[in-house]
Enzyme design. Structure first.
Site, PDB file in Angstrom:
ATOM      1  N   GLU A   1       0.845  -1.196   0.000  1.00  0.00           N
ATOM      2  CA  GLU A   1       0.000   0.000   0.000  1.00  0.00           C
ATOM      3  C   GLU A   1       0.877   1.241   0.000  1.00  0.00           C
ATOM      4  OE1 GLU A   1      -2.339  -0.269   3.513  1.00  0.00           O
ATOM      5  OE2 GLU A   1      -3.660  -1.848   2.768  1.00  0.00           O
TER       6      GLU A   1
ATOM      7  N   LYS B   1       2.427   4.489   1.283  1.00  0.00           N
ATOM      8  CA  LYS B   1       2.672   5.067   2.618  1.00  0.00           C
ATOM      9  C   LYS B   1       2.522   6.572   2.498  1.00  0.00           C
ATOM     10  CE  LYS B   1       5.763   5.115   6.547  1.00  0.00           C
ATOM     11  NZ  LYS B   1       5.310   6.451   6.930  1.00  0.00           N
TER      12      LYS B   1
ATOM     13  N   ARG C   1      -1.927   9.986  11.279  1.00  0.00           N
ATOM     14  CA  ARG C   1      -2.782   8.830  11.563  1.00  0.00           C
ATOM     15  C   ARG C   1      -4.088   9.305  12.190  1.00  0.00           C
ATOM     16  NH1 ARG C   1      -0.337   3.621  12.129  1.00  0.00           N
ATOM     17  NH2 ARG C   1      -1.963   2.033  11.997  1.00  0.00           N
TER      18      ARG C   1
ATOM     19  N   GLU D   1      -5.491   7.566   7.272  1.00  0.00           N
ATOM     20  CA  GLU D   1      -4.411   8.547   7.215  1.00  0.00           C
ATOM     21  C   GLU D   1      -5.001   9.829   6.638  1.00  0.00           C
ATOM     22  OE1 GLU D   1      -0.147   9.227   7.852  1.00  0.00           O
ATOM     23  OE2 GLU D   1      -1.419   7.492   8.270  1.00  0.00           O
TER      24      GLU D   1
ATOM     25  N   GLU E   1       5.597   8.653   0.764  1.00  0.00           N
ATOM     26  CA  GLU E   1       6.904   8.355   1.360  1.00  0.00           C
ATOM     27  C   GLU E   1       7.468   7.029   0.886  1.00  0.00           C
ATOM     28  OE1 GLU E   1       7.243  10.405   5.660  1.00  0.00           O
ATOM     29  OE2 GLU E   1       5.923   8.673   5.598  1.00  0.00           O
TER      30      GLU E   1
ATOM     31  N   LYS F   1       2.282  -5.599   3.814  1.00  0.00           N
ATOM     32  CA  LYS F   1       1.528  -6.241   4.881  1.00  0.00           C
ATOM     33  C   LYS F   1       1.202  -7.681   4.523  1.00  0.00           C
ATOM     34  CE  LYS F   1      -0.711  -1.845   6.049  1.00  0.00           C
ATOM     35  NZ  LYS F   1      -2.000  -1.135   6.224  1.00  0.00           N
TER      36      LYS F   1
ATOM     37  N   LYS G   1       7.736  -1.232   6.431  1.00  0.00           N
ATOM     38  CA  LYS G   1       7.672   0.017   5.663  1.00  0.00           C
ATOM     39  C   LYS G   1       8.928   0.149   4.822  1.00  0.00           C
ATOM     40  CE  LYS G   1       8.967   2.739   9.756  1.00  0.00           C
ATOM     41  NZ  LYS G   1       8.615   3.902  10.598  1.00  0.00           N
TER      42      LYS G   1
END
Length: 885
Positions: free
Chosen positions: A524, A526, A531, A586, A685, A690, A710
């Protein structure tokens, strides 16, 4: 003639006294309250004489004798009566008969005991007490014993004390035969009591004889200043300094924290705190909640946003006013010592007061701190100072140190939240709550079995707290049903924010495939935002209650007022059939005109509280990437594939407002590499990788898990992740940077020791605007000297010291061991810490608190993850373990 008759009558009366006295001189035993009392002849004589005059009352008629003394006729007879001035005292009157008849020595008992009330304690009752004829001599008639006028009143409290004293230390006569309880009860039947009050008193005292005996055997509590929860084989009752039902003294907590502060071993810290919690649970369980909060230096859950808000100057002012010192003197002492708590303790110890203030209790201290936190308005500062002074003047021993630290908001004793959870679990395992109280369960188990039980309890308590981080509810269910029923009774609910799951950094795509080999995973975007955890409760009609919806940050802070525009658009997100939900999202600053994402610096300029959606100047787009709760059912135990499916079925999207996180299921290095480049082009970023299916795809609350990785665009620059460091000092700028700070001393945070350990000196990557912003931000955080919990080398002493408040993101080329810095010291080398090489400033992290900065353990992992270190040093197993943060 009359005088002769009078003398004769007087002599006759005296003879009658003596005969009557001798007739009843034999001792009798009277039973009272199952206790045997020996009645002396002296006391018997007094009662007999009293009864004699009740039967034959005086008929006073005064005459003058030749000797000038008054004579009273009694039924035709006369006897001399002394003048009022010569009248003896009541005690002397009762003993006046000893002048005639037998000698006084022969009438008194050999071992004369202190006079005690023998007959039932009925000072209010007017009914006489009759004694059976057979209890006296054979020639006696039944004698009625009335209350003597000269007897003093004994309060019920004095009666109980006398009886208790006799039970504790009986003193029978030498040679007397000791009687059993059955004989005592049998003898008690000899005493016939007339009058309902007399009977009730005897029965009541007989019923409570066992209670009095139990009180005599009551465990003596330890003195408060001698309380020691670090004692080996600690007993939660015998070693406590308060009794059952009494409020827990604040000194007991202060002594516990003092021992923890002087202990470096984590397991010993947990044992000390666990012993204290055991005593609180057994003796005063209602004080356990304030004890937990005071140990954590909190007043309420984080989402209540309840803070004391007391500046250091006000605390110094309160200390000075209470101890007769000026503000300058207190400031100077704090600057030398570096610990305001120590200064307050020393000042309080040197202070002498005329009257001692009431002792502090934990529940009252906690209530006072909450009251201070709720004080607002113009006069709130003076009210807070007055309240602080009322607490401070009552401090004893080390109480002042920890009270001031609590008010300052910095306990700094090396006690982290995870240690508190561990100590609570250990306390419950050792002394299980419930009706069948067991003070030490470890005595009946082997060491290995008990250790396994403790580990099981720790896992349950931690998991439950992660799902429901509300100490009040957790402790209520724990004390009521124990650990076994904790998970079922205390679970996740809407309105109570969870600590989010975090990801571990990785340096390269190949590391991703090595971790997720033969597993399904997804990637996904970032996003560079903040958050947001959105909670939508259900209304009574099973419809979503948007009026009570809330948005929480990653720190569990309530950010609802910061995003009124998001809440206003919330009804467009939920589809029909959704009554309640918890979404993990987010929030990213968004340029609606160009349809582009904006960096985090733009979002950070958004006001913390906006009155309405019209006042918002920085629009945001919310990217939803996980579903944690739906229609009353928690989903944290489900796989990510199932959660993502439900998310897409029950929620809508709207471009520029609500969107699902862009994702792609990958299986090769090339796919991950191409998707990473796309994410960078979209102003992200990097990627979040996951686990999609299997047991490792569950949502691990409050964990930095290896099941989420990440992958940031910065991995090509040498380090797989940036470091969030805390500014603890600054250096004055020179030349072009004159007038602002030109460099900063930054540190990482070690939660185990609660220290900020120096990481590096940061002086590059700043623009002129960045330096000006940082200099302005640090003005309100300047302190006179470094805190005692700053761990740094003297060669890097800063020109200006600041409190640990500002967090900055730092990028570096690599990490190295350094003798001049203290980050992760003793983790990799006994005398060296880790330092960042070629550090460069990236941005200010306003969304993070100082305690949420990069930890010492993470710094050590980043060091070990470097290729050149991998080839030299064997990786410890702990480097790959997930843990709570």
């Amino acid at each position: 003639m009359n005088l002769t008759k009078s003398l004769f009558v007087n002599r006759l009366v005296k003879i009658s006294y003596c005969l009557l006295y001798k007739q009843i001189t034999s001792n009798r035993t009277i039973c009272y309250n199952n206790k045997i009392y020996q009645e002396t002849s002296h006391n018997m004589a007094q009662r007999s004489i009293t009864s004699f005059f009740k039967k034959t009352p005086f008929t006073p008629m005064e005459i003058k004798s030749n000797g000038g003394s008054k004579v009273s006729h009694v039924n035709g007879d006369t006897s001399p009566i002394s003048d009022e001035k010569d009248k003896p005292s009541e005690r002397q009157q009762s003993n006046s008969i000893d002048n005639d008849g037998d000698s006084q020595d022969s009438l008194k008992p050999k071992n004369k005991a202190k006079r005690q009330r023998v007959i039932s304690s009925s000072s209010e009752s007017e009914s006489p007490v009759k004694v059976k004829k057979e209890d006296l001599s054979d020639n006696d008639d039944s004698i009625t014993l009335n209350k003597s006028v000269n007897k003093t009143y004994d309060s019920p409290k004095n009666k109980k004390a006398k009886i208790k004293k006799e039970i504790k230390s009986p003193s029978p006569k030498k040679g007397a035969k000791s009687l059993s309880r059955d004989e005592v009860k049998e003898n008690s039947l000899k005493l016939k009591i007339v009058g309902s009050k007399e009977k009730d008193n005897i029965v009541k005292n007989t019923e409570h004889i066992d209670n009095i005996e139990n009180e005599s055997e009551e465990i003596q509590k330890v003195a408060e200043n001698a309380y020691n929860p670090s004692k080996s084989k600690y007993h939660p009752i015998k070693d406590a300094c308060w009794s059952k039902g009494e409020p827990v003294p604040y000194l007991a907590l202060a002594k516990t924290l003092d021992l923890i502060e002087g202990t470096s071993a984590r397991l010993k810290i947990i044992e000390i705190l666990s012993n204290f919690y055991r005593s609180v649970m057994v003796l005063t369980s209602e004080d356990l909640l304030p004890c937990i909060y005071l140990c954590l230096n909190q007043l309420a859950p984080a989402y209540h946003s309840l803070e004391l808000g007391i500046a250091e100057t006000y605390l110094m002012k309160a200390i000075g006013q209470c101890t007769g010192r000026t503000l300058a003197q207190v400031k100077s002492a704090v600057q030398k010592c570096g610990d305001m708590g120590r200064v307050a303790e020393q000042a309080r110890a040197a202070q002498k007061t005329m009257f001692a203030a009431p002792k502090l209790q934990i529940r009252k201290v906690f209530a006072a701190l909450k009251e201070i936190a709720h004080m607002t308005g113009q006069a709130s500062v003076n009210k807070k100072i007055n309240k602080i002074q009322s607490l401070y003047v009552a401090c004893r021993d080390c109480e002042a140190r920890f009270l001031i630290r609590s008010l300052e908001g910095k306990l700094r004793i090396g006690l982290a939240e995870q240690s508190v959870l561990h100590a609570l679990a250990l306390a419950v395992a050792t002394t299980p709550p419930g009706p069948n109280l067991q003070l030490d369960a470890a005595q009946h188990m082997s060491a290995d079995k008990f250790k396994a039980l403790v580990e099981q309890h720790v896992a349950v308590v931690r998991r439950t707290y992660c799902e429901c981080p509300d100490w009040a509810e957790l402790l209520h269910e724990l004390l009521r049903g124990g650990v076994a029923a904790l998970a079922s009774r205390c679970s996740m609910r809407v309105g109570v924010p969870l600590r989010p799951m975090l990801a571990h950094p990785t340096r390269a795509v190949r590391d991703v495939l090595a971790r997720f080999e033969n597993e399904e995973f997804t990637c996904e975007y970032k996003y560079d935002g903040e958050r947001a955890q959105i909670h939508v409760p259900a209304a009574p009609d099973d419809k979503p209650d948007f009026a009570n919806a809330a948005i929480f940050s990653r720190n569990q802070e309530n950010n609802t007022a910061k995003y009124p525009d998001v809440l206003s658009r919330l009804p467009t997100l939920l589809k029909e059939g959704v009554s309640s939900c918890v979404l993990d999202c987010e929030a990213v600053a968004f340029d609606a005109a160009n349809g582009k994402l904006l960096p985090f610096q733009v979002l950070s300029s958004r006001k913390r509280a906006c009155a309405s959606a019209e006042d918002v100047r920085v629009p945001v787009c919310v990217f939803v990437f996980d579903l944690l709760y739906l229609n009353g059912a928690p989903l944290v135990g489900s796989t990510l594939a199932h959660r993502r499916k439900l998310l897409r079925e029950h929620f809508c999207t709207q471009p520029g407002t609500w969107q699902f996180a862009t994702s792609k299921d990958c299986s090769t290095i090339e796919e991950v590499q191409l998707f990473l480049e796309e994410a960078v082009k979209e102003s992200c970023e990097g990627l979040m990788v996951k686990m999609l299916t299997g047991d490792n795809s569950k949502y691990d609350i409050a964990r930095r898990s290896h099941n989420w990785l990440k992958l940031k665009k910065d991995y090509l620059e040498g380090v797989g992740d940036t470091v969030d460091a805390v500014i603890i000092g600054a250096y004055r700028g020179k030349g072009k940077r004159a007038g602002v700070y030109g460099g900063f001393l930054v540190a990482c945070y070690d939660p185990e020791s609660e220290q900020f350990q120096s990481l590096c000196k940061l002086g590059t990557g700043f623009s002129d605007e960045d330096l000006q912003i940082l200099s302005d931000m640090l003005k309100e955080h300047i302190i006179d000297s470094p805190r005692n919990y700053y761990n740094y080398d003297s060669s890097h002493s800063a020109d200006v010291w600041t409190s640990a408040a500002v967090v900055v993101e730092v990028r570096c080329a690599d990490l190295s061991l350094s003798p001049a810095h203290r980050a992760a010291i003793a983790r990799l080398h006994p005398h060296k810490g880790v330092s960042l090489r070629f550090p460069r400033f990236v941005r200010v992290r306003e969304d993070k608190a100082a305690e949420q900065a990069t930890t010492a353990a993470q710094v050590a992992q980043l060091y070990l993850a470097q290729d050149q270190i991998k080839n030299q040093v064997k990786q410890p197993d702990a480097a790959h373990e997930d843990d709570f943060y």
